[in-house]
Design an enzyme around this catalytic site. Structure first.
Site, PDB file in Angstrom:
ATOM      1  N   TYR A   1      23.034  48.146  38.114  1.00  0.00           N
ATOM      2  CA  TYR A   1      22.737  46.751  38.073  1.00  0.00           C
ATOM      3  C   TYR A   1      21.169  46.752  38.041  1.00  0.00           C
ATOM      4  CZ  TYR A   1      27.267  46.197  40.158  1.00  0.00           C
ATOM      5  OH  TYR A   1      28.798  45.995  40.464  1.00  0.00           O
TER       6      TYR A   1
ATOM      7  N   HIS B   1      31.873  54.222  40.883  1.00  0.00           N
ATOM      8  CA  HIS B   1      31.818  53.082  40.316  1.00  0.00           C
ATOM      9  C   HIS B   1      33.072  52.866  39.120  1.00  0.00           C
ATOM     10  CE1 HIS B   1      29.003  49.745  38.915  1.00  0.00           C
ATOM     11  NE2 HIS B   1      30.140  49.259  38.763  1.00  0.00           N
TER      12      HIS B   1
ATOM     13  N   SER C   1      33.964  39.342  41.512  1.00  0.00           N
ATOM     14  CA  SER C   1      34.185  38.055  40.690  1.00  0.00           C
ATOM     15  C   SER C   1      35.541  37.134  41.241  1.00  0.00           C
ATOM     16  CB  SER C   1      34.688  38.443  39.269  1.00  0.00           C
ATOM     17  OG  SER C   1      33.542  39.025  38.729  1.00  0.00           O
ATOM     18  N   PRO C   2      35.271  36.972  42.338  1.00  0.00           N
ATOM     19  CA  PRO C   2      36.454  36.133  43.136  1.00  0.00           C
ATOM     20  C   PRO C   2      36.576  34.876  42.582  1.00  0.00           C
ATOM     21  CG  PRO C   2      34.533  36.346  44.555  1.00  0.00           C
ATOM     22  CD  PRO C   2      34.479  37.237  43.712  1.00  0.00           C
ATOM     23  N   LEU C   3      35.554  34.288  41.713  1.00  0.00           N
ATOM     24  CA  LEU C   3      35.388  32.999  41.335  1.00  0.00           C
ATOM     25  C   LEU C   3      35.703  33.063  39.657  1.00  0.00           C
ATOM     26  CD1 LEU C   3      32.699  31.321  43.703  1.00  0.00           C
ATOM     27  CD2 LEU C   3      35.362  31.148  43.886  1.00  0.00           C
ATOM     28  N   GLY C   4      36.125  33.953  39.402  1.00  0.00           N
ATOM     29  CA  GLY C   4      36.285  34.106  38.035  1.00  0.00           C
ATOM     30  C   GLY C   4      35.248  34.111  37.011  1.00  0.00           C
ATOM     31  N   ARG C   5      34.159  35.066  37.522  1.00  0.00           N
ATOM     32  CA  ARG C   5      32.790  35.098  36.670  1.00  0.00           C
ATOM     33  C   ARG C   5      32.391  33.341  36.745  1.00  0.00           C
ATOM     34  NH1 ARG C   5      32.833  40.286  35.004  1.00  0.00           N
ATOM     35  NH2 ARG C   5      35.005  40.918  34.721  1.00  0.00           N
ATOM     36  N   GLY C   6      32.529  32.760  37.794  1.00  0.00           N
ATOM     37  CA  GLY C   6      31.713  31.232  37.541  1.00  0.00           C
ATOM     38  C   GLY C   6      33.102  30.143  37.169  1.00  0.00           C
ATOM     39  N   PHE C   7      33.996  30.587  36.379  1.00  0.00           N
ATOM     40  CA  PHE C   7      35.019  29.611  35.948  1.00  0.00           C
ATOM     41  C   PHE C   7      35.594  28.794  36.884  1.00  0.00           C
ATOM     42  CE2 PHE C   7      37.445  27.695  32.808  1.00  0.00           C
ATOM     43  CZ  PHE C   7      37.172  28.109  31.785  1.00  0.00           C
TER      44      PHE C   7
END
Length: 318
Positions: free
Chosen positions: A51, A120, A199-205
Site C-alpha cells: 500500500y 497477501h 471493502s465492507p462498504l462495497g468500495r464506498g458504493f
C-alpha cells in the site's frame, strides 16, 4: 469503550470494527484520522507493504504512515500488515522472501513486532506448508504474534491451519460481495478462524454517497472496476436505494446498516472499513449501536442476496 471481538484459537482480542489504512495519503490529516480512531476505541489497524506504492510513494509508504501515527501509542494498537504481492514477480511466499519482507515491514512501521501478519495472496510456486512453517518460526522469534491469510481458497486454508493455527482470513465481504458464504465461511467456523472483511462498504458504493460516476475523481481507481461502470452502476445503485430506505426506517445511515448486517453474520467477524475522514470513522462506529433482529437480517438478505451485484469484483472480470 468499544465492543470487542476475539479472532482465532489463539484469541486475538480487538475492537469489533477496525480501520483500513490502505487509501490514506501520507499527510497530517491521515495521521489525525488514525489517532482519532484510536482515541475513539479502535484498536485494529490494517495496512500492507504494497500500500502506498501505487500512489507514487515508496513500497512500504503506507506502513510508514501508520507507524508514525501510532508512535508513542504502540501498546494500544493491534497492527496488521501483509506481504506477498510484488510488482513484477506475482505472489510470493518462499522463506527467503518472507524473512526479507517481515524485516522491511518492521523497519517501515518502526516497531519491534507485528500483531497479525498476512500472506497477501497465495504463492502458486511455494507450498503453503513451507510458507506457514516460516511464519511459525517468526512467531517463535517474536517478530509476529499471529498468522493470517488473505484471499485464500478453502484448500489452502485447511492446509495452512494444519501447520500452525491461522488466526484470521481477510477477504472481500459485504452486501454485494457474498461469494464466500457457501464454502469459505463454514470452514472458518469449523476451524475457529476469524474473518476480517475488507471493502465492507462495497468500495464506498454502500455508503450511499456515490450517486453518479462523476462523484469519483478522474484518477479514482474505482472507475476501472466493472461494478462502477455503465449499466452495472445503475443496477447497483437501485440496490443501494432499497438499503437506504430500510436504513431510514431503522434510523441509521446506510453505512451503519451495511456494517451492522456484517457484524450480525457472526461473532468472529471484524470488518475494516477504510476512510480518510475522522467523521466517517465515527459514523461507522455507530454501527455497533445498531441492533438487527432476525427478521431484519432476513429482510436485508432478501434485498441484497448473494450474486445481486452487477459486474465482477476486479478489473477484467465480467
Amino acid at each position: 469503550m468499544l465492543k470487542t471481538r476475539t479472532l482465532g484459537n489463539d484469541k486475538l482480542r480487538i475492537s469489533a470494527l477496525g480501520l483500513g489504512v490502505m487509501m490514506m495519503p501520507d499527510n497530517d490529516e491521515s495521521v489525525h484520522t488514525i489517532q482519532g480512531a484510536l482515541d475513539a476505541g479502535v484498536t485494529m489497524f490494517d495496512t500492507a507493504d504494497l500500500y502506498g506504492a501505487y500512489e507514487k510513494q515508496r513500497f512500504g509508504g503506507n506502513e510508514k504512515l501508520l507507524g508514525r501515527a501510532l508512535q508513542g501509542r504502540r501498546s494500544k494498537a493491534i497492527v496488521a500488515t501483509k506481504f506477498g504481492i510484488t510488482h513484477t514477480q506475482g505472489p510470493k511466499g518462499d522463506p527467503a522472501y518472507i524473512k526479507k519482507s517481515v524485516d522491511a515491514s518492521l523497519y517501515n512501521l518502526g516497531m519491534d513486532y507485528i500483531d497479525l501478519y498476512y500472506q497477501h495472496r497465495p504463492d502458486p510456486n511455494t507450498p503453503i506448508e513451507e510458507t506457514v512453517g516460516t511464519l511459525a518460526d517468526l512467531v517463535q522469534q517474536g517478530k509476529i504474534r499471529y498468522i493470517g491469510l488473505s484471499e485464500a481458497p478453502v484448500e489452502i486454508i485447511r492446509r495452512a491451519h494444519a501447520v500452525h493455527p491461522i488466526t484470521a482470513l481477510q477477504t472481500e465481504y459485504s452486501l454485494w460481495s457474498r461469494e464466500l458464504e457457501d464454502e469459505i465461511m463454514p470452514v472458518l467456523h469449523e476451524l475457529n478462524i476469524g474473518l476480517v472483511p475488507y471493502s465492507p462498504l462495497g468500495r464506498g458504493f454502500l455508503t450511499g454517497q456515490i450517486r453518479s460516476i462523476d462523484d469519483l475523481p478522474e484518477d479514482d481507481y474505482r472507475r476501472h472496476y466493472p461494478r462502477f461502470q455503465g449499466e452495472n452502476f445503475q443496477k447497483n445503485l437501485e440496490v443501494v436505494g432499497l438499503i437506504q430506505e430500510m436504513a431510514k426506517q431503522k434510523g441509521c445511515t446506510v453505512s451503519q446498516l451495511a456494517l451492522a448486517w456484517l457484524l450480525g453474520k457472526g461473532e468472529h467477524i471484524v470488518p475494516i472499513p477504510g476512510t480518510r475522514n475522522l467523521e466517517r470513522v465515527h459514523e461507522n462506529l455507530g454501527a455497533l449501536q445498531v441492533s438487527l433482529t432476525d427478521d431484519e437480517m432476513n429482510q436485508i438478505d432478501h434485498i441484497s442476496p448473494q450474486g445481486i451485484a452487477a459486474g465482477g469484483r476486479f478489473p477484467g472480470q465480467v
